[in-house]
Design a protein around this motif. Sequence first.
Motif, PDB file in Angstrom:
ATOM      1  N   ALA A 279       0.835  -1.198   0.000  1.00 23.51           N
ATOM      2  CA  ALA A 279       0.000   0.000   0.000  1.00 23.51           C
ATOM      3  C   ALA A 279       0.870   1.249   0.000  1.00 23.51           C
ATOM      4  CB  ALA A 279      -0.934   0.009   1.205  1.00 23.51           C
ATOM      5  N   LEU A 280       2.015   1.177   0.677  1.00 20.32           N
ATOM      6  CA  LEU A 280       2.923   2.325   0.743  1.00 20.32           C
ATOM      7  C   LEU A 280       3.546   2.632  -0.613  1.00 20.32           C
ATOM      8  CD1 LEU A 280       4.496   4.417   2.497  1.00 20.32           C
ATOM      9  CD2 LEU A 280       6.252   2.656   2.766  1.00 20.32           C
ATOM     10  N   ILE A 281       3.902   1.597  -1.354  1.00 18.46           N
ATOM     11  CA  ILE A 281       4.536   1.828  -2.655  1.00 18.46           C
ATOM     12  C   ILE A 281       3.488   1.884  -3.771  1.00 18.46           C
ATOM     13  CG2 ILE A 281       6.627   0.648  -1.907  1.00 18.46           C
ATOM     14  CD1 ILE A 281       5.809  -1.721  -3.712  1.00 18.46           C
ATOM     15  N   LEU A 296       3.560   9.322  -0.716  1.00 25.09           N
ATOM     16  CA  LEU A 296       3.505  10.206   0.443  1.00 25.09           C
ATOM     17  C   LEU A 296       2.074  10.642   0.713  1.00 25.09           C
ATOM     18  CD1 LEU A 296       6.677  12.363  -0.311  1.00 25.09           C
ATOM     19  CD2 LEU A 296       6.505  10.125   0.774  1.00 25.09           C
ATOM     20  N   PHE A 297       1.149   9.726   0.538  1.00 21.46           N
ATOM     21  CA  PHE A 297      -0.261   9.971   0.812  1.00 21.46           C
ATOM     22  C   PHE A 297      -0.955   8.627   1.010  1.00 21.46           C
ATOM     23  CE2 PHE A 297       0.305   9.544  -3.749  1.00 21.46           C
ATOM     24  CZ  PHE A 297      -0.710   8.699  -4.130  1.00 21.46           C
ATOM     25  N   MET A 298      -2.116   8.647   1.650  1.00 22.34           N
ATOM     26  CA  MET A 298      -2.938   7.446   1.805  1.00 22.34           C
ATOM     27  C   MET A 298      -4.325   7.734   1.241  1.00 22.34           C
ATOM     28  SD  MET A 298      -2.056   5.873   5.584  1.00 22.34           S
ATOM     29  CE  MET A 298      -2.571   7.318   6.500  1.00 22.34           C
ATOM     30  N   ASP A 299      -4.722   6.967   0.254  1.00 25.72           N
ATOM     31  CA  ASP A 299      -6.036   7.144  -0.368  1.00 25.72           C
ATOM     32  C   ASP A 299      -6.569   5.767  -0.768  1.00 25.72           C
ATOM     33  OD1 ASP A 299      -8.280   8.250  -1.528  1.00 25.72           O
ATOM     34  OD2 ASP A 299      -7.297   8.570  -3.475  1.00 25.72           O
ATOM     35  N   PRO A 300      -7.374   5.123   0.101  1.00 24.02           N
ATOM     36  CA  PRO A 300      -7.793   5.520   1.447  1.00 24.02           C
ATOM     37  C   PRO A 300      -6.736   5.171   2.490  1.00 24.02           C
ATOM     38  CG  PRO A 300      -8.768   3.429   0.881  1.00 24.02           C
ATOM     39  CD  PRO A 300      -7.993   3.855  -0.329  1.00 24.02           C
ATOM     40  N   VAL A 364     -14.546  -3.837  -8.426  1.00 24.36           N
ATOM     41  CA  VAL A 364     -14.341  -4.373  -7.081  1.00 24.36           C
ATOM     42  C   VAL A 364     -14.432  -3.228  -6.085  1.00 24.36           C
ATOM     43  CG1 VAL A 364     -12.677  -5.438  -5.512  1.00 24.36           C
ATOM     44  CG2 VAL A 364     -12.893  -6.288  -7.856  1.00 24.36           C
ATOM     45  N   LYS A 365     -15.314  -3.361  -5.124  1.00 29.00           N
ATOM     46  CA  LYS A 365     -15.415  -2.420  -4.013  1.00 29.00           C
ATOM     47  C   LYS A 365     -14.645  -3.032  -2.839  1.00 29.00           C
ATOM     48  CE  LYS A 365     -18.115   0.663  -5.941  1.00 29.00           C
ATOM     49  NZ  LYS A 365     -17.653   2.060  -6.158  1.00 29.00           N
ATOM     50  N   SER A 366     -13.547  -2.396  -2.462  1.00 25.00           N
ATOM     51  CA  SER A 366     -12.649  -3.002  -1.478  1.00 25.00           C
ATOM     52  C   SER A 366     -13.284  -3.173  -0.104  1.00 25.00           C
ATOM     53  CB  SER A 366     -11.374  -2.166  -1.360  1.00 25.00           C
ATOM     54  OG  SER A 366     -11.676  -0.834  -0.968  1.00 25.00           O
ATOM     55  N   SER A 367     -14.285  -2.378   0.215  1.00 29.59           N
ATOM     56  CA  SER A 367     -14.908  -2.451   1.539  1.00 29.59           C
ATOM     57  C   SER A 367     -16.038  -3.475   1.614  1.00 29.59           C
ATOM     58  CB  SER A 367     -15.448  -1.081   1.937  1.00 29.59           C
ATOM     59  OG  SER A 367     -16.451  -0.650   1.020  1.00 29.59           O
ATOM     60  N   LYS A 368     -16.343  -4.146   0.487  1.00 25.74           N
ATOM     61  CA  LYS A 368     -17.455  -5.088   0.453  1.00 25.74           C
ATOM     62  C   LYS A 368     -17.001  -6.456  -0.059  1.00 25.74           C
ATOM     63  CE  LYS A 368     -20.935  -1.506  -0.461  1.00 25.74           C
ATOM     64  NZ  LYS A 368     -22.007  -1.056  -1.380  1.00 25.74           N
ATOM     65  N   ASP A 369     -17.730  -7.514   0.337  1.00 21.39           N
ATOM     66  CA  ASP A 369     -17.527  -8.826  -0.273  1.00 21.39           C
ATOM     67  C   ASP A 369     -17.891  -8.737  -1.750  1.00 21.39           C
ATOM     68  OD1 ASP A 369     -16.909  -9.742   2.224  1.00 21.39           O
ATOM     69  OD2 ASP A 369     -18.765 -10.885   2.512  1.00 21.39           O
ATOM     70  N   CYS A 370     -17.063  -9.366  -2.588  1.00 22.05           N
ATOM     71  CA  CYS A 370     -17.331  -9.349  -4.030  1.00 22.05           C
ATOM     72  C   CYS A 370     -17.212 -10.770  -4.580  1.00 22.05           C
ATOM     73  CB  CYS A 370     -16.350  -8.435  -4.758  1.00 22.05           C
ATOM     74  SG  CYS A 370     -16.451  -6.693  -4.297  1.00 22.05           S
ATOM     75  N   PHE A 371     -18.205 -11.183  -5.369  1.00 20.88           N
ATOM     76  CA  PHE A 371     -18.215 -12.520  -5.966  1.00 20.88           C
ATOM     77  C   PHE A 371     -18.496 -12.377  -7.459  1.00 20.88           C
ATOM     78  CE2 PHE A 371     -20.519 -16.305  -7.412  1.00 20.88           C
ATOM     79  CZ  PHE A 371     -19.626 -17.309  -7.040  1.00 20.88           C
ATOM     80  N   PHE A 372     -17.650 -13.031  -8.285  1.00 21.76           N
ATOM     81  CA  PHE A 372     -17.827 -12.988  -9.740  1.00 21.76           C
ATOM     82  C   PHE A 372     -17.720 -14.412 -10.275  1.00 21.76           C
ATOM     83  CE2 PHE A 372     -15.653  -9.106  -8.350  1.00 21.76           C
ATOM     84  CZ  PHE A 372     -16.577  -8.148  -8.731  1.00 21.76           C
ATOM     85  N   GLU A 373     -18.533 -14.705 -11.317  1.00 17.93           N
ATOM     86  CA  GLU A 373     -18.588 -16.069 -11.848  1.00 17.93           C
ATOM     87  C   GLU A 373     -18.740 -16.050 -13.356  1.00 17.93           C
ATOM     88  OE1 GLU A 373     -20.817 -20.279 -10.771  1.00 17.93           O
ATOM     89  OE2 GLU A 373     -21.906 -18.393 -10.464  1.00 17.93           O
ATOM     90  N   GLN A 374     -18.024 -16.946 -14.017  1.00 21.51           N
ATOM     91  CA  GLN A 374     -18.168 -17.174 -15.452  1.00 21.51           C
ATOM     92  C   GLN A 374     -17.924 -18.652 -15.737  1.00 21.51           C
ATOM     93  OE1 GLN A 374     -16.068 -14.888 -18.339  1.00 21.51           O
ATOM     94  NE2 GLN A 374     -16.817 -12.901 -17.620  1.00 21.51           N
ATOM     95  N   SER A 375     -18.837 -19.264 -16.480  1.00 23.05           N
ATOM     96  CA  SER A 375     -18.684 -20.651 -16.946  1.00 23.05           C
ATOM     97  C   SER A 375     -18.291 -21.608 -15.821  1.00 23.05           C
ATOM     98  CB  SER A 375     -17.641 -20.717 -18.068  1.00 23.05           C
ATOM     99  OG  SER A 375     -17.975 -19.851 -19.121  1.00 23.05           O
ATOM    100  N   LYS A 376     -19.003 -21.491 -14.690  1.00 22.88           N
ATOM    101  CA  LYS A 376     -18.783 -22.350 -13.526  1.00 22.88           C
ATOM    102  C   LYS A 376     -17.413 -22.145 -12.876  1.00 22.88           C
ATOM    103  CE  LYS A 376     -21.893 -26.020 -15.102  1.00 22.88           C
ATOM    104  NZ  LYS A 376     -22.035 -27.468 -15.374  1.00 22.88           N
ATOM    105  N   TYR A 387      -6.635  -2.736  -1.035  1.00 26.47           N
ATOM    106  CA  TYR A 387      -6.496  -1.421  -0.420  1.00 26.47           C
ATOM    107  C   TYR A 387      -7.409  -0.388  -1.074  1.00 26.47           C
ATOM    108  CZ  TYR A 387      -2.201  -3.787   0.986  1.00 26.47           C
ATOM    109  OH  TYR A 387      -1.301  -4.706   1.468  1.00 26.47           O
ATOM    110  N   ASN A 388      -7.702  -0.588  -2.359  1.00 21.96           N
ATOM    111  CA  ASN A 388      -8.485   0.386  -3.118  1.00 21.96           C
ATOM    112  C   ASN A 388      -9.558  -0.305  -3.943  1.00 21.96           C
ATOM    113  OD1 ASN A 388      -5.379   1.288  -3.177  1.00 21.96           O
ATOM    114  ND2 ASN A 388      -6.635   3.126  -2.987  1.00 21.96           N
TER     115      ASN A 388
END
Length: 565
Positions: A279-281, A296-300, A364-376, A387-388
């Motif tokens: 996250a730092l780099i 030299l910043f954090m977002d988020p 992808v929303k980093s603060s939420k569970d995310c599930f994606f599916e294609q062709s089983k 981080y983002n």
Amino acid sequence: MKFSIFLLLLTTTLFAQTEYPKDYFRSPLDIPLKLSGNFGELRPNHFHAGFDMKTLQKEGLNVYAVADGYVSRIKISTFGNGKTIYIDHPNGFTSVYGHLQKATDSIESYIKKTHYKEQSFEIEMYFKPNQMPVKKGQLIALSGNTGASEGPHLHFEFRDTKTEKIINPIFFGFDALLQDTKRPIVSNLYVYPLDSKTTVNHSQRRIPINLSLQKDGTYLADKIIANGKIGFGITTYDYDDFSFNKNGSFNVDLFNNGKSIFGYQFNTYSFDEMRYINALIDYSFYKKTSQRIQKLFMDPPYNLSIIKADESNGIITVAPNLANVCRLEVSDFYGNKTTIAIPVEYDSLTAVIEKEAVMANYVVKSSKDCFFEQSKNSVFFPAGTFYNDFDLNFKFSSNVLTVHDDTVPAHTNFTISMESDAFDPTKKDKVFIGRISGSGVSYNTTREKNNVYEIRTKTLGQFKLAMDTIPPVIKVLKSVEGKNLDNQKVLQVRISDGLSGIKSYNGYLNGKWILMEYDNKTSLLTYDFNDGIAAAGDNELKVVVVDNVGNSSTFETHFLRNQKL
């Protein structure tokens, strides 16, 4: 405003240096201290946890206990710090000695007995205070090149015994053993537009900023013309007077209009924080160029304790009628400092260079569970995996599952599932999900149920189902069949596996298990005849190697010895 003052006071208090004993510990070596790596140096997926001490480019130097205490732990591993000794001291600190060639005297004898008791090269032992006491200056080991070491040296650490937090050895009086009159070097300065509306010097992408050396020894950056939210990044390193290695910089501070808004100091941190290096780099830049820009910043924001920041988290808002005079200071423990003045002005610019396009079909929303599916085939990212937020490229084509690429760092494990009934039911245990790397695939521990194969990993990329039915390869370096080996001190065998990789290896001499030390850098198994197991006359050697899906190979030969050691 009250909150801002409280936060500033809090971070200043937390960042104040704790008093550590300066004269309690000695050096673990009896040669002048020279470093090939310092504390906090940026490494793949982690910060460096101690000092890498040079050992004259060779193995076998004496390693001494730095103070009275007792051996609390010994770990022998083929990776990481290799052969490692831990000593707990009565003042509440633990010293750690890694990449050792071997321990000495009673310590080595205990290790050897444990190898044979557990019939394993990789072992880990814990001790009580009265079991293995040591005195300050006692010889405990010889330096080496074991584990993931890239050359002979001693890896040395200090830890808080109770919390296991790692502490910079420079605080324990080791600054007196080094000499550093050189200022850190900032080799590059970058500026980042941090939202889709921001433009910097007609660009919506990260851009480098030229630096000019001034008569007073400071640097002046070219003027930055921007609007909206921006952040800075640097590449930096530091030299001492004798080592001539590019080591990490100790302290970084960014100021805006005279106020400290972001910084960090490599003083102490926990192992749980190590992966926050990604996250730092600028991780994407690093994966593409192998160069690490420190942001030299954090977002988020993220929970890395070495960082001090105000409510802006290092993000600078460039707006009309609002001046921004920025200053960057990079310093070492000895007070040598590099200062850069960065003029920033507002202007409403049109973007000539637009934001880089990303091939993606999901978000992808980093603060939420995310599930994606294609062709089983599917991927599940628990909340907090990344981080983002980011645009995800996810697809299944030609039996390859693409889960974006390794330019986005994952902080924790996520789950990939692939379904297939194409494999022989009797060989399902040989099937695994492999990550495609070049022309090959890397093994992942895989679970299977009802034709669904599943792995947990922290690396994005392309994946496919692979089957490994080929056993490992065992080769003796020099034929010993029927030969007299009285003049040989060791016997070496090279082992390899081209797909799933080595899981276990065992050697037997005349039906008895023998210690064969494994070096993953050379793929060599080494047996030392000083173990005393070889018999006078004919000796039967057997080596058994098993890969990660259970394929097994056995190598057998015999040799002669006229004398028993």
